[in-house]
Design a protein around this motif. Structure first.
Motif, PDB file in Angstrom:
ATOM      1  N   ILE A  14       0.509  -1.242   0.368  1.00 49.00           N
ATOM      2  CA  ILE A  14      -0.008  -0.143  -0.179  1.00 49.00           C
ATOM      3  C   ILE A  14       0.475   1.685  -0.121  1.00 49.00           C
ATOM      4  O   ILE A  14       0.710   2.346  -1.218  1.00 49.00           O
ATOM      5  N   PHE A  15       2.296   1.679   0.596  1.00 53.96           N
ATOM      6  CA  PHE A  15       3.020   2.614   1.205  1.00 53.96           C
ATOM      7  C   PHE A  15       3.596   2.916  -0.268  1.00 53.96           C
ATOM      8  O   PHE A  15       3.891   3.952  -0.754  1.00 53.96           O
ATOM      9  N   THR A  16       3.979   1.087  -1.080  1.00 51.02           N
ATOM     10  CA  THR A  16       4.568   1.706  -2.518  1.00 51.02           C
ATOM     11  C   THR A  16       3.807   2.498  -3.272  1.00 51.02           C
ATOM     12  O   THR A  16       4.401   2.747  -4.236  1.00 51.02           O
ATOM     13  N   SER A  17       2.630   1.498  -3.072  1.00 47.79           N
ATOM     14  CA  SER A  17       1.452   2.056  -4.158  1.00 47.79           C
ATOM     15  C   SER A  17       1.222   4.136  -3.848  1.00 47.79           C
ATOM     16  O   SER A  17       0.833   5.048  -4.939  1.00 47.79           O
ATOM     17  N   ALA A  18       0.839   4.079  -2.850  1.00 42.96           N
ATOM     18  CA  ALA A  18       0.563   5.682  -2.168  1.00 42.96           C
ATOM     19  C   ALA A  18       0.919   5.731  -0.716  1.00 42.96           C
ATOM     20  O   ALA A  18       0.926   5.517  -0.229  1.00 42.96           O
ATOM     21  N   PRO A  19       1.945   6.914  -1.181  1.00 44.93           N
ATOM     22  CA  PRO A  19       2.695   6.622   0.228  1.00 44.93           C
ATOM     23  C   PRO A  19       2.744   7.725   1.416  1.00 44.93           C
ATOM     24  O   PRO A  19       3.648   7.520   2.326  1.00 44.93           O
ATOM     25  N   ASN A  20       2.177   8.337   0.840  1.00 44.74           N
ATOM     26  CA  ASN A  20       0.936   9.327   1.177  1.00 44.74           C
ATOM     27  C   ASN A  20       0.041   9.247   2.078  1.00 44.74           C
ATOM     28  O   ASN A  20      -0.589  10.261   2.600  1.00 44.74           O
ATOM     29  N   ILE A  21      -0.661   8.912   2.157  1.00 50.85           N
ATOM     30  CA  ILE A  21      -1.920   7.142   3.085  1.00 50.85           C
ATOM     31  C   ILE A  21      -1.773   7.975   4.314  1.00 50.85           C
ATOM     32  O   ILE A  21      -0.128   7.525   4.035  1.00 50.85           O
ATOM     33  N   PHE A  22      -2.645   7.516   4.750  1.00 50.93           N
ATOM     34  CA  PHE A  22      -2.516   6.696   6.323  1.00 50.93           C
ATOM     35  C   PHE A  22      -3.159   5.329   6.366  1.00 50.93           C
ATOM     36  O   PHE A  22      -4.369   5.429   5.301  1.00 50.93           O
ATOM     37  N   ILE A  23      -2.734   4.122   7.275  1.00 46.41           N
ATOM     38  CA  ILE A  23      -3.409   3.147   6.853  1.00 46.41           C
ATOM     39  C   ILE A  23      -3.537   2.824   8.482  1.00 46.41           C
ATOM     40  O   ILE A  23      -3.102   3.587   9.459  1.00 46.41           O
ATOM     41  N   TYR A  75       6.960   3.116   9.407  1.00 44.84           N
ATOM     42  CA  TYR A  75       5.741   3.628   8.928  1.00 44.84           C
ATOM     43  C   TYR A  75       5.947   4.720   9.664  1.00 44.84           C
ATOM     44  O   TYR A  75       4.031   4.115  10.117  1.00 44.84           O
ATOM     45  N   PRO A  76       5.839   6.352   9.864  1.00 44.30           N
ATOM     46  CA  PRO A  76       4.880   7.011  10.757  1.00 44.30           C
ATOM     47  C   PRO A  76       3.411   7.258  10.025  1.00 44.30           C
ATOM     48  O   PRO A  76       2.641   7.573  11.464  1.00 44.30           O
TER      49      PRO A  76
END
Ligand SMILES: Nc1nc2c(ncn2[C@@H]2O[C@H](COP(=O)(O)OP(=O)(O)OP(=O)(O)O)[C@@H](O)[C@H]2O)c(=O)[nH]1
Ligand SMILES: [Mg+2]
Length: 228
Positions: A18-27, A49-50
């Motif tokens: 998920i962070f590779t595809s969308a680095p700026n979102i929050f999970i 992952y902050p």
């Protein structure tokens, strides 16, 4: 938002993808105290992952209640403007996230749909396909919604649509919960876009599909239709 129950084989790889595809979102992982230690893995990953957070629930109460709790929490967080709901088992492809989020500038809800042109299902047994097709036909016929796929859990929404929903009235779980949520969004006047997705069988771990889940889905559309 990623609800989890015993997803230790999937969760770390999913978060990375998920962070590779969308680095700026929050999970936010919403875990029901999974006995397999899913929460511990996530907690450790928050050091790497902050933008990752964990909502830890006391015990297994089902997908519906887990999501409702997470919605309530997020409604109190002013910085969150939109949400994406996805399963932890790789049935939903993280590569779709950006396209789905972009569509939110024109629509209130972006529904990941297997049953529009370009959508589909990979490696599901024929009886799961049949059940899913039938469930969608059944629900749509009774409820009169125009949404092609009422039972996927890959859903993107503007946070404002949640403000119009009375969560106290929702008691369903699993597939029935997803149907009820989409129906209530639809009834509140939310606009829908159906984004084609290819759904894949879970990568690892155990399905939580049960006969109880199916029976609830048989009864639910009548309950919604009759307002009981
Ligand atoms: N927090 C929480 N998450 C749950 C619960 N039940 C299921 N989930 C999660 O909800 C998502 C969907 O559940 P699945 O078990 O994949 O259900 P499914 O997609 O109908 O079944 P599969 O065909 O096996 O994929 C997964 O990420 C699960 O880990 C629950 O009681 N609480
Ligand atoms: Mg699944």
């Amino acid at each position: 938002m990623v609800p989890t129950y015993n997803e230790k084989e999937n969760i770390a790889a999913l978060i990375k993808d998920i962070f590779t595809s969308a680095p700026n979102i929050f999970i936010r992982v919403v875990d029901d105290n999974s006995p397999d230690g899913t929460a511990r893995i996530v907690q450790e990953l928050t050091n790497t992952y902050p933008n990752l957070s964990l909502m830890r629930r006391a015990g297994k109460e089902g997908l519906g209640i887990a999501y409702i709790d997470a919605f309530r929490a997020v409604l109190a967080e002013p910085d969150v403007r939109s949400l994406i709901m996805m399963d932890a088992d790789f049935s939903h492809d993280p590569k779709e996230i950006n396209t789905m989020l972009a569509k939110l500038s024109d629509y209130d809800v972006v529904n990941g749909s297997r049953y529009v042109t370009g959508g589909g299902i990979e490696n599901w047994k024929w009886y799961r396909r049949l059940l899913s097709r039938f469930a969608n036909f059944y629900v749509k016929t009774i409820l009169g919604t125009k949404i092609s796929d009422m039972t996927t859990g890959f859903i993107c929404l503007n946070k404002d649509v949640l403000k119009k929903i009375d969560f106290d009235r929702i008691s369903s779980d699993g597939y029935a919960f997803l149907v009820e949520l989409k129906y209530r969004f639809f009834k509140s006047g939310a606009s829908f876009y159906e984004h084609p997705i290819i759904y894949r069988e879970r990568r690892e771990g155990q399905s939580k599909m049960s006969s109880g889940v199916i029976w609830e889905s048989v009864w639910l559309p009548w309950k919604l239709k009759l307002g009981i």
